[in-house]
Write a protein that holds these residues in place. Structure first.
Motif, PDB file in Angstrom:
ATOM      1  N   LEU A   1     -37.830 -17.224   4.536  1.00 35.28           N
ATOM      2  CA  LEU A   1     -36.396 -17.042   4.757  1.00 35.28           C
ATOM      3  C   LEU A   1     -36.188 -16.579   6.185  1.00 35.28           C
ATOM      4  CD1 LEU A   1     -33.792 -15.500   2.438  1.00 35.28           C
ATOM      5  CD2 LEU A   1     -33.981 -14.540   4.717  1.00 35.28           C
ATOM      6  N   ALA A   2     -35.270 -17.254   6.905  1.00 39.11           N
ATOM      7  CA  ALA A   2     -34.929 -16.872   8.273  1.00 39.11           C
ATOM      8  C   ALA A   2     -33.531 -16.274   8.266  1.00 39.11           C
ATOM      9  CB  ALA A   2     -34.979 -18.080   9.191  1.00 39.11           C
ATOM     10  N   ASN A   3     -33.407 -15.054   8.854  1.00 33.98           N
ATOM     11  CA  ASN A   3     -32.101 -14.371   8.894  1.00 33.98           C
ATOM     12  C   ASN A   3     -31.507 -14.566  10.284  1.00 33.98           C
ATOM     13  OD1 ASN A   3     -30.018 -12.386   9.176  1.00 33.98           O
ATOM     14  ND2 ASN A   3     -30.866 -11.336   7.389  1.00 33.98           N
TER      15      ASN A   3
ATOM     16  N   LYS B   1     -33.772 -19.072  17.244  1.00 35.02           N
ATOM     17  CA  LYS B   1     -34.985 -19.868  17.063  1.00 35.02           C
ATOM     18  C   LYS B   1     -36.016 -19.014  16.324  1.00 35.02           C
ATOM     19  CE  LYS B   1     -37.052 -19.130  21.672  1.00 35.02           C
ATOM     20  NZ  LYS B   1     -37.558 -19.835  22.863  1.00 35.02           N
ATOM     21  N   PHE B   2     -36.731 -19.670  15.410  1.00 34.61           N
ATOM     22  CA  PHE B   2     -37.712 -18.979  14.567  1.00 34.61           C
ATOM     23  C   PHE B   2     -39.039 -19.715  14.707  1.00 34.61           C
ATOM     24  CE2 PHE B   2     -33.498 -18.550  12.677  1.00 34.61           C
ATOM     25  CZ  PHE B   2     -33.371 -17.180  12.559  1.00 34.61           C
ATOM     26  N   ILE B   3     -39.994 -19.067  15.326  1.00 34.68           N
ATOM     27  CA  ILE B   3     -41.313 -19.677  15.542  1.00 34.68           C
ATOM     28  C   ILE B   3     -42.187 -19.372  14.326  1.00 34.68           C
ATOM     29  CG2 ILE B   3     -43.353 -19.667  17.015  1.00 34.68           C
ATOM     30  CD1 ILE B   3     -41.451 -18.795  19.320  1.00 34.68           C
ATOM     31  N   GLN B   4     -42.889 -20.403  13.800  1.00 30.54           N
ATOM     32  CA  GLN B   4     -43.692 -20.271  12.586  1.00 30.54           C
ATOM     33  C   GLN B   4     -45.168 -20.547  12.902  1.00 30.54           C
ATOM     34  OE1 GLN B   4     -42.099 -19.063   9.975  1.00 30.54           O
ATOM     35  NE2 GLN B   4     -40.214 -19.155  11.230  1.00 30.54           N
ATOM     36  N   THR B   5     -45.982 -20.362  11.874  1.00 27.95           N
ATOM     37  CA  THR B   5     -47.439 -20.532  12.054  1.00 27.95           C
ATOM     38  C   THR B   5     -47.890 -21.935  11.701  1.00 27.95           C
ATOM     39  OG1 THR B   5     -47.744 -19.636   9.838  1.00 27.95           O
ATOM     40  CG2 THR B   5     -47.909 -18.089  11.683  1.00 27.95           C
TER      41      THR B   5
ATOM     42  N   HIS C   1     -26.159 -16.506   6.922  1.00 24.02           N
ATOM     43  CA  HIS C   1     -27.293 -15.858   7.609  1.00 24.02           C
ATOM     44  C   HIS C   1     -28.646 -16.138   6.947  1.00 24.02           C
ATOM     45  CE1 HIS C   1     -24.138 -13.898   9.742  1.00 24.02           C
ATOM     46  NE2 HIS C   1     -23.792 -13.095   8.741  1.00 24.02           N
ATOM     47  N   MET C   2     -28.716 -16.964   5.871  1.00 21.83           N
ATOM     48  CA  MET C   2     -29.977 -17.167   5.156  1.00 21.83           C
ATOM     49  C   MET C   2     -30.397 -18.633   5.230  1.00 21.83           C
ATOM     50  SD  MET C   2     -29.417 -14.844   1.747  1.00 21.83           S
ATOM     51  CE  MET C   2     -30.246 -16.061   0.820  1.00 21.83           C
ATOM     52  N   ILE C   3     -31.481 -18.897   5.957  1.00 23.61           N
ATOM     53  CA  ILE C   3     -32.054 -20.247   6.008  1.00 23.61           C
ATOM     54  C   ILE C   3     -33.369 -20.187   5.239  1.00 23.61           C
ATOM     55  CG2 ILE C   3     -32.950 -22.066   7.488  1.00 23.61           C
ATOM     56  CD1 ILE C   3     -31.177 -20.936   9.729  1.00 23.61           C
TER      57      ILE C   3
ATOM     58  N   THR D   1     -30.396 -11.128  12.093  1.00 20.71           N
ATOM     59  CA  THR D   1     -31.419 -10.277  12.729  1.00 20.71           C
ATOM     60  C   THR D   1     -32.381 -11.075  13.586  1.00 20.71           C
ATOM     61  OG1 THR D   1     -32.897 -10.514  10.831  1.00 20.71           O
ATOM     62  CG2 THR D   1     -31.279  -8.721  10.755  1.00 20.71           C
ATOM     63  N   ASN D   2     -32.308 -12.411  13.454  1.00 20.36           N
ATOM     64  CA  ASN D   2     -33.215 -13.294  14.193  1.00 20.36           C
ATOM     65  C   ASN D   2     -34.679 -13.080  13.787  1.00 20.36           C
ATOM     66  OD1 ASN D   2     -33.131 -15.503  15.890  1.00 20.36           O
ATOM     67  ND2 ASN D   2     -33.707 -14.319  17.698  1.00 20.36           N
TER      68      ASN D   2
END
Length: 1749
Positions: free
Chosen positions: A137-139, A108-112, A124-126, A142-143
């Protein structure tokens, strides 16, 4: 490219329910849709929904509806989905490879700010866009996430290029930004590319341009650097609205844009280098397209809409079928999907350079793809999905392709050989050669891995016929050239490319070593040669020898074996290699040594890793183990320690494997730190010496390096203190003395008091050793030592210390041993109990405290229960007499049989609550009968019913319920259960329940309610067959009303209502179906009628076409005419069959004539060309004027006929004059003459003849004279003659009258002929009424003279069946009478049979009567007293008839005094439970028990017969309506009595059963209400006297004498009953009518009784048992408790009971065993028969019982 709608994946909703995003997986197997309710739906590639999962908010406190999903993408491996949400988060869900795998969040990737769009271009590249304008870019590895670039404008769209190496983002201010992760050498710029006029919500990156569109309704195509290429302006189109989304095809050559109700398609034209607009796909009510997703292979496009619908479209330029095996779908100019139609596998063939694919071929056994573009050649392997595209200039299609090698395609073109490796986009190599045979070219591409060689690609080919060249394809240089003296016809490299084999035309096989450039001839006359795959083993054939080289490095070492055929191939697989040899018609396999091949190859190559890999595939066998050992040895020698470690692991040598693992770690560390081989390090060498247990060598290696400490450490680690001290001494180690001196101290310091104690013990200091052991906390060792030495035991203080320590350490058992040793049993017992040493405690208690044993046994059992040793606890509880605990333990231990045994010994109140638990166990094992029995014992019959119900055993449940529940309660229970089943959808189970309680109508209603009509019909057919047709009809009407016409058709046809079916289809306009049904089911002409109605409904040309198609045009015209639809008939004939028109006019005319419309009919007859018919019409209606008119106008030939007909009319009116005139006008005087003769007007006849036919005048006069003469004749002959003349003249009525007047004149033959002739003429020529009168007159006359057959035939001619039958009966012609009745009027069959039976009865022909009326025949046999014949005949009839006559015969026999024969009759035929037979059975019983001479062994068979008959009767009563009635109970008592008598007779035949016989005689006294009392008491007294029971004998015989006196006096009033008070011997018994015992025997008894009473040595009391009552009494007078009688003796069972399966049947164990033992010792067949009967009667014998096989 065209879009074709395939299916709707998700149906739209009524309101706005926007599909927010969609995505296809990279492997084309999954398609995901995210709906407005934030649920992700997963579909497979065929569009079937397979799975779904819900997304989750970033924070649950804001609720589940606090966000929207704006972006979604699959990972490149298709196992994960990234979800971008407006609540500032991206979740990555792992969905797995298979459907239904668990969905878990893995990143999970929390954004602003809110995520607005998302792509997943690479592993591995979103990549995603945010509302704040950033592209990040979200990896997933490495999370972590990072910003790629930032703008100040909301990101509205995001897309990637075809390769996924570049991204485009569209922003709210119109900006389009480009970014490359890898520009792939294109040199295109990055950063802001374009400023579009509006926010580019629809953005697509195609191969040659970027396409953008938005709310301005314009589509703009931009070039690679942002200049405008093309614009498509729809802003003036009122139908078009804003563009919301766009997607490019995977090949980048098509773009689809979505707007309102419309999809626009742009296709790139490579030739014109422009975008061309295809026809838009317009779909009404689609509403705005909100999402588009293109399948990765380009074959499908999915569109999501504002209303939540998802539509799937097929995308292709064209589609074709290749050889009926493959489907080629061109989804773009440069992309083709090749689908195997049989397997369904697909391969996407695509030009990476964007060239248009021109032609696709599938070659090489339909495995390899070949396709051309303008500048490249596409190749592919369909099996491995490896594709290649190489530059190729067209050569006119002259290439030749060879696919023999699975890794390489060989292409020959103009003398050049080109090699292309599948999966590589570069040519592997190219050489010049003229030899295109694949056997003359050998390519090896990395086929066997070798150490130190990453790539190994070699080619051998012929330069000319005698020269071979070998090329290294990686370097592109020649590594060998071989010149040979003879022509080469075959060559092949080995898999490593180090050896080349070739054969010349002289069949000489040569081996060439490429490294040494040496050539060796290894075989002559070689007819076959082949390398074994995966090895360097060679197989060849030399004449009749099979040659195998297992080691090709030594070509002289060849293994040869003789074969009798030709080698045809090699097969390797499944762990074995076989050479296939054809020997005649069969193929034989010769197996090679696989171990030598694979393992040997690897060892020879020094490839120990490959050897390891091979061994890992084999199961562990002695041979495999030997190979592992060999490899481990070689690996250790070669210092390949990792492989050695693997070998020892495989061998299960954990210690060595672990030791080598540690050694490898040391070697690897040294190698890392210092470089070089770590195996040369001294520690590694020393450890290897240690591994070989060569400690001296290891010591030497350590000492060479002066590593004394390490040597000492080695010994210390091995606990070899002596060697350690020796090393220290040898090296003069300064710590030697300290080592020796401090050894003991070291043990103490390290608190190894145990070791120190052992040391002291070994030195004989026991006291010190004990102190050390106690200090070490080892009181057990101290106790052991103390117990071995008596002097230590004498030390009371020491012992007290030890015991205290033992108790403190909870070593109670050892403490108990010590206390017992010092004679302290009380303390020993306490310690044993605390230590749970119950065995020792019990043994001690038996000696010292016997009273404690029971308590200890119970405690022992409790302890074992705590230890979960429930099995062991049971016996201890039994010893402790704790029955409840024993039962609980047995149940807990699942010792069910033991539990039952214990329960059976308990009081019923205690046992009843445990039985259900055991029953539940047996129910779970599906041993339902046992479970039922246990439930019954526990008074839980309801649970047994529930058990059967849950198991679906409704019959047993019903049977049980009927025993213990009222029928209405059973019905309510079953109906309630059925309704529950119905709610659960278990309709079949519900049906069974309804039927069980005889409520099939409820089941029918249920099936009807749920519209399960097939089941409904099945039940109606079974239970209400008379309503089946009506039900079908009713269902047909219902289904028709519901519009389910096909189903309605089925039911109508089942109801045989095909017309209703036809009408149904007609009313629904389904004429074809109506026609089909009529044709199949409606008989010969029904379908024609339907076709006619169909055509009539169509009319005109359509009707003609239809009827022509059905081949019924002419028939339809005829049908129309038949049905008076002449307009339709005229229309059809006018359009198609003009020649039928006159015929229709004719039929129309006939119709009009029938309707009385003569003028219209006249016109139609004339139009039909039939004026004569019009004339005849008017003639028929006697409209002579009209007839004359038409005849004169249209048919002059008919004028004469009109006049003749008119004349006939006049004659009928007796207007002879007018008739004469008309006939003369018609020139027909002859007719006038005939008419006058017929009328008897001879004068007029002569006049006409004289005037107009003078030639006939003489003949007429003669005729007239004859007629006059005949009138004067009289007598019989005269009558006959006159009758004949009338007959000839056609005056049949008069002829008949004459014939009937002939009466009997002595000549019966003439009379018969006359009567027959009269009847014949009457039947043929006279009216029915008259002929009937004649036949009724003639028939009796014929029967009167014995001509019955003739009379019957006459009657039959007029259908007078009854009269004909009577005639045959009177003539006794029974067969003819029966045949007539059967064939003409079956109602009279009974009539004939009745007469026939009466005839047979009167004649006394019984045997014949059997075939006609068996009951009448049987009655006749009875009347005649032929009983055997009667019973024999009845046996062949049904059971009811048989037993009616058996009962009659039995009654007869009983009246005749033949009771034994009556009994034999029922033995033979069985005893039915008919109430009318009950008196017979009772009479047989009473006669039998009253018969003299039955108290003997010889009477057994008579008693056994009586017993068997009564048993058969009772069994039948149980199944009948008389079950449990008083009569049934009485017969059960009679059965018991018969059993006692038969068992008594059997016992009398065996000496050791004498007392059993006596007891049975005594037991029979309790049944004297059914037995003759005097006979019973006499037999009981005599039996008691015989076995020495004198008290009983005296009382019984005294009673017998009282009874004999009472019989003589005729009253029982004087009897004294005091001796039999408190017994179950009845005192109120029937008084026998006669004495059953002879006078002599009565006197003997009197003398004995008198003698005994005078002696006064006997007490006149019956013996009593432990109950204090008479020992043979079943009922205890004090308690009223009734005991069960023993089956063997009849005595009450007070203990040692053996129960049988049938309730209420038991035996005393001692008597039972005694009976069994007597059978085994005497082998008495009658006793065995008793045992066999008991088995039948009681449902089987106990398991320990006797077998009579």
């Amino acid at each position: 490219m065209q879009l074709k709608h395939l299916r709707t994946l998700l149906n739209p909703q009524d309101g706005a329910a926007k599909v927010t995003c969609m995505a296809w997986s990279q492997n084309n197997a999954k398609f995901a849709v995210c709906t407005v309710d934030r649920v992700v739906l997963l579909y497979d590639e065929h569009g079937e929904r397979r799975d779904k999962f819900s997304t989750k908010p970033a924070d649950m406190k804001y609720g589940r509806k606090s966000y929207m999903v704006k972006g979604m993408a699959f990972s490149p491996d298709s196992t994960k989905i990234a979800i971008g949400q407006t609540d500032n988060i991206i979740y990555v869900y792992k969905i797995g490879e298979d459907w239904g795998d668990k969905k878990v969040i893995c990143n999970k990737f929390i954004q602003t700010s809110a995520v607005t769009c998302l792509q997943w271009p690479a592993e591995h590249m979103i990549v995603f866009g945010l509302a704040e304008g950033k592209v990040r870019l979200a990896n997933t590895k490495t999370n972590k996430s990072s910003t790629i670039y930032g703008t100040d404008s909301y990101v509205v769209s995001l897309t990637t290029n075809c390769s996924g190496k570049g991204i485009l983002s569209g922003h709210a201010d119109g900006t389009i930004v480009r970014y490359f992760f890898d520009d792939e050498g294109s040199g295109e710029s990055q950063g802001k590319l374009v400023n579009h006029p509006c926010p580019p919500y629809a953005l697509a990156w195609a191969t040659n341009s970027i396409v953008a569109a938005g709310c301005d309704r314009r589509i703009v195509a931009y070039g690679k650097e942002g200049h405008v290429l093309q614009t498509f302006d729809y802003s003036r189109d009122p139908q078009e609205r804003e563009f919301t989304t766009a997607v490019a095809s995977p090949g980048g050559q098509s773009v689809v844009l979505g707007s309102y109700d419309r999809l626009r398609v742009l296709n790139w034209s490579p030739r014109r280098s422009t975008w061309e607009e295809a026809k838009p796909k317009e779909i009404a009510n689609l509403y705005t397209v909100t999402a588009l997703a293109w399948k990765r292979d380009g074959s499908r496009l999915c569109a999501g809409t504002l209303c939540g619908g998802v539509e799937q479209f097929d995308c292709c330029l064209r589609r074709s079928i290749y050889r009926n095996k493959f489907e080629l779908t061109y989804v773009g100019p440069s992309q083709v999907i090749v689908k195997n139609l049989s397997s369904g596998t697909r391969v996407v063939l695509k030009s990476h350079y964007g060239y248009e694919v021109e032609e696709v071929k599938i070659l090489g056994k339909e495995r390899y793809l070949v396709a051309h573009t303008s500048d490249t050649l596409l190749l592919g392997d369909l099996n491995t999905n490896r594709l290649s595209e190489v530059a190729w200039q067209g050569s006119g299609g002259n290439e030749k392709y060879f696919f023999e090698n699975e890794n390489v395609c060989m292409i020959f073109n103009a003398g050049e050989l080109t090699l292309v490796e599948y999966g590589s986009n570069d040519t592997l190599g190219s050489v010049r050669t003229e030899f295109m045979n694949p056997h003359l070219i050998s390519v090896r591409i990395n086929e066997r891995h070798q150490q130190g060689m990453e790539d190994n690609k070699k080619l051998a080919y012929l330069v000319d016929i005698k020269t071979i060249a070998i090329v290294d394809l990686i370097g592109g240089y020649n590594i060998g050239t071989i010149s040979h003296e003879s022509r080469v016809d075959w060559l092949e490299l080995n898999e490593t490319g180090h050896k080349l084999l070739f054969r010349d035309r002289k069949l000489r096989l040569q081996l060439y070593d490429i490294e040494s450039c040496s050539k060796t001839m290894i075989l002559n006359f070689c007819s076959y040669v082949q390398w074994v795959p995966g090895s360097d083993v060679l197989v060849a054939q030399n004449q009749n020898n099979l040659c195998v080289w297992y080691n090709i490095e030594a070509p002289e070492r060849v293994t040869m074996s003789s074969i009798r055929g030709d080698v045809v191939g090699l097969e390797r697989g499944g762990g074995k290699t076989e050479v296939m040899v054809t020997e005649g018609v069969s193929t034989v396999a010769y197996t090679l040594d696989e171990g030598l091949i694979e393992f040997g190859t690897a060892i020879d190559d020094g490839d120990y890793a490959r050897a390891t890999a091979f061994l890992e595939t084999l199961e562990m066998t002695p041979e495999t183990e030997a190979m592992w050992k060999t490899l481990s040895k070689l690996a250790l020698e070669a210092r390949q320690l990792h492989i050695a470690e693997r070998c020892f692991s495989a061998l299960g040598n954990v210690a060595k494997a672990r030791f080598l693992h540690e050694t490898n770690e040391i070697a690897d560390q040294v190698s890392r730190e210092y470089g070089g081989e770590g195996t040369d390090f001294y520690q590694v060498r020393a450890r290897l010496a240690m591994l070989e247990k060569n400690y001296k060598l290891a010591e030497m290696i350590f000492l060479e390096q002066n590593a004394v400490e390490e040597a000492m450490d080695m010994y210390q680690e091995l606990h070899r203190w002596d060697e350690c001290i020796a090393v220290a001494q040898a090296k003069g180690h300064p710590a030697l003395e300290k080592l020796c001196r401090g050894y003991y101290q070291w043990l103490m310091d390290t608190q190894q008091e145990e070791r120190a104690g052992e040391l002291q013990e070994s030195q004989g200091d026991g006291l010190a050793a004990i102190s050390l052991y106690l200090k070490a906390g080892l009181p057990a060792k101290a106790a052991r030592l103390a117990l071995t030495q008596e002097e230590l035991l004498a030390n009371t203080e020491l012992v007290e210390h030890i015991t205290t320590a033992l108790i403190k350490g909870e070593l109670y058992e050892r403490a108990g041993d010590l206390f017992e040793k010092i004679q302290n049993p009380q303390q020993a017992l306490e310690c044993y109990c605390k230590g749970s040493a119950f065995m020792k405690a019990v043994e001690l208690a038996r000696l010292a405290f016997p009273i404690e044993v029971v308590r200890l046994e119970e405690a022992w059992g409790d302890h074992l229960v705590q230890q979960k040793q429930l099995d062991a606890a049971i016996n201890h509880y039994i010893e402790a007499r704790c029955s409840i605990k024993a039962i609980e333990a047995a149940l807990g231990a699942r010792q069910w049989k033991k539990a039952i045994y214990i329960l059976d010994l308990q009081d019923r109140n205690i046992a009843s609550k445990y039985y259900p638990r055991v029953a539940q166990h047996y129910a779970s094992l599906q041993e339902y009968e046992m479970a039922e029995e246990l439930y019954a014992k526990g008074d839980r019959t309801k649970d047994a019913i529930d058990m059967y119900t849950q198991a679906g055993h409704w019959e047993q449940a019903h049977k049980l319920a009927m025993k213990c529940m009222r029928p209405e309660d059973v019905s309510v229970l079953y109906i309630t259960q059925a309704q529950e089943m119905e709610k659960q959808g278990k309709y079949r189970e519900a049906e069974r329940l309804y039927v069980t309680v005889e409520e099939p109508d409820l089941a029918i209603t249920m099936f009807k309610k749920h519209k399960l009509y097939d089941d409904m019909i099945r039940l109606v057919g079974r239970h209400h067959p008379d309503l089946l047709s009506d039900t079908h009809l009713h269902l047909g009407k219902e289904l028709e009303a519901e519009g389910r016409l096909q189903e309605a058709e089925y039911h109508y046809l089942e109801a045989q209502e095909w017309k209703a079916t036809v009408n149904m289809y007609r009313s629904n306009g389904l004429w074809e179906e109506a026609y089909r049904v009529a044709k199949v089911h409606g008989g010969a002409n029904a379908h024609k009628h339907v076709a006619y109605l169909w055509a009539k409904s169509l009319g005109g040309e359509a009707a003609v076409r239809l009827l022509n198609k059905l081949g019924l045009l002419e028939a339809a015209i005829d049908h129309a005419a038949d049905n008076c639809s002449f307009d339709f008939a005229f229309e059809l004939s006018r359009l198609a069959l003009k020649h039928k028109t006159p015929e229709i006019h004719l039929r129309y005319a006939v119709y009009l004539e029938d309707e009385g419309k003569f003028e219209e009919a006249e016109a139609e007859f004339i139009r039909a060309g039939k004026p004569k018919e019009a004339v005849l019409m008017f003639v028929h209606n006697q409209d002579w004027e009209a007839a004359q008119r038409v005849a004169e106008a249209h048919d002059p030939d008919s004028i004469a006929e009109v006049l003749v007909r008119q004349a006939r009319g006049a004659l009928e009116e007796k207007d002879f004059q007018k008739a004469e005139g008309l006939l003369l006008r018609a020139q027909r005087p002859g007719l006038a003459l005939s008419y006058y003769k017929e009328a008897g007007l001879w004068s007029d006849a002569l006049r006409i003849c004289k005037d107009y036919v003078p030639s006939q005048l003489e003949a007429l006069q003669e005729e007239y004279e004859r007629e006059a003469t005949k009138k004067g004749v009289r007598g019989m002959e005269g009558l006959v003659e006159r009758a004949r003349q009338w007959e000839q003249a056609g005056e049949y009525s008069r002829a008949v009258d004459c014939y009937l007047k002939v009466q009997d004149s002595g000549s019966s033959g003439l009379v018969e002929k006359c009567w027959m002739k009269a009847a014949e003429l009457a039947i043929k020529f006279l009216p029915p009424q008259r002929s009937l009168e004649v036949v009724r007159a003639v028939g009796p006359q014929l029967t009167g003279i014995g001509k019955h057959s003739a009379a019957a035939e006459l009657y039959l001619n007029l259908d007078l069946v009854k009269e004909a039958i009577d005639a045959f009966i009177e003539g006794e012609e029974w067969n003819k009478a029966k045949r007539v009745a059967k064939e003409l009027d079956p109602r009279y069959e009974v009539y004939v049979d009745q007469h026939y039976k009466e005839f047979l009865k009167n004649q006394g022909k019984v045997d014949s009567l059997v075939g006609v009326d068996v009951v009448a025949a049987l009655d006749l046999y009875v009347e005649q007293g032929q009983w055997d014949k009667c019973i024999e005949t009845a046996t062949k009839q049904n059971y009811k008839i048989l037993h009616k006559y058996v009962a009659l015969y039995a009654t007869h026999l009983i009246q005749e005094g033949g009771c034994a024969q009556a009994l034999a009759l029922y033995v033979q035929h069985g005893a039915p439970a008919n109430p009318q037979n009950f008196n017979i059975y009772k009479r047989i019983f009473m006669d039998m028990v009253s018969s003299p001479g039955t108290n003997s062994a010889e009477a057994y068979h008579s008693w056994a017969d009586l017993r068997d008959v009564l048993f058969n009767l009772c069994e039948n009563l149980v199944k009948s309506s008389e079950a449990n009635s008083p009569a049934h109970e009485e017969f059960e008592t009679m059965l018991l009595i018969a059993h006692y008598y038969s068992t008594r007779s059997a016992a009398q035949s065996v000496q050791q059963l004498e007392t059993v016989a006596a007891r049975l005689s005594v037991s029979l006294l309790r049944h004297t209400q059914l037995l003759p009392a005097d006979k019973a008491f006499y037999e009981a007294g005599i039996a008691a006297k015989a076995v020495g029971w004198e008290n009983m004998a005296f009382i019984f015989l005294n009673r017998f004498l009282d009874l004999t006196d009472a019989i003589e006096e005729g009253t029982l009033d004087a009897l004294d009953h005091s001796d039999f008070q408190d017994t179950d011997i009845p005192v109120e018994v029937p008084l026998p009518a006669t004495q059953h015992i002879p006078e002599a025997q009565r006197e003997e008894v009197r003398d004995w009784v008198l003698t005994v009473s005078m002696d006064q040595r006997l007490e006149q009391v019956l013996p009593r048992d432990e109950r204090g009552v008479y020992e043979a009494s079943l009922v205890a007078a004090s308690t009223g408790v009734r005991a069960l009688p023993c089956l063997i003796t009849g005595y009450p069972i007070l203990r040692n009971k053996i129960e049988f399966k049938r309730p209420g049947k038991a035996a005393n164990k001692d008597n039972w065993n005694k009976f069994l033992m007597a059978i085994k010792t005497s082998h008495s067949p009658v006793c065995q028969d008793v045992l066999k009967f008991i088995s039948q009667w009681c449902g089987g014998l106990p398991s320990t019982s006797f077998s009579f096989q």
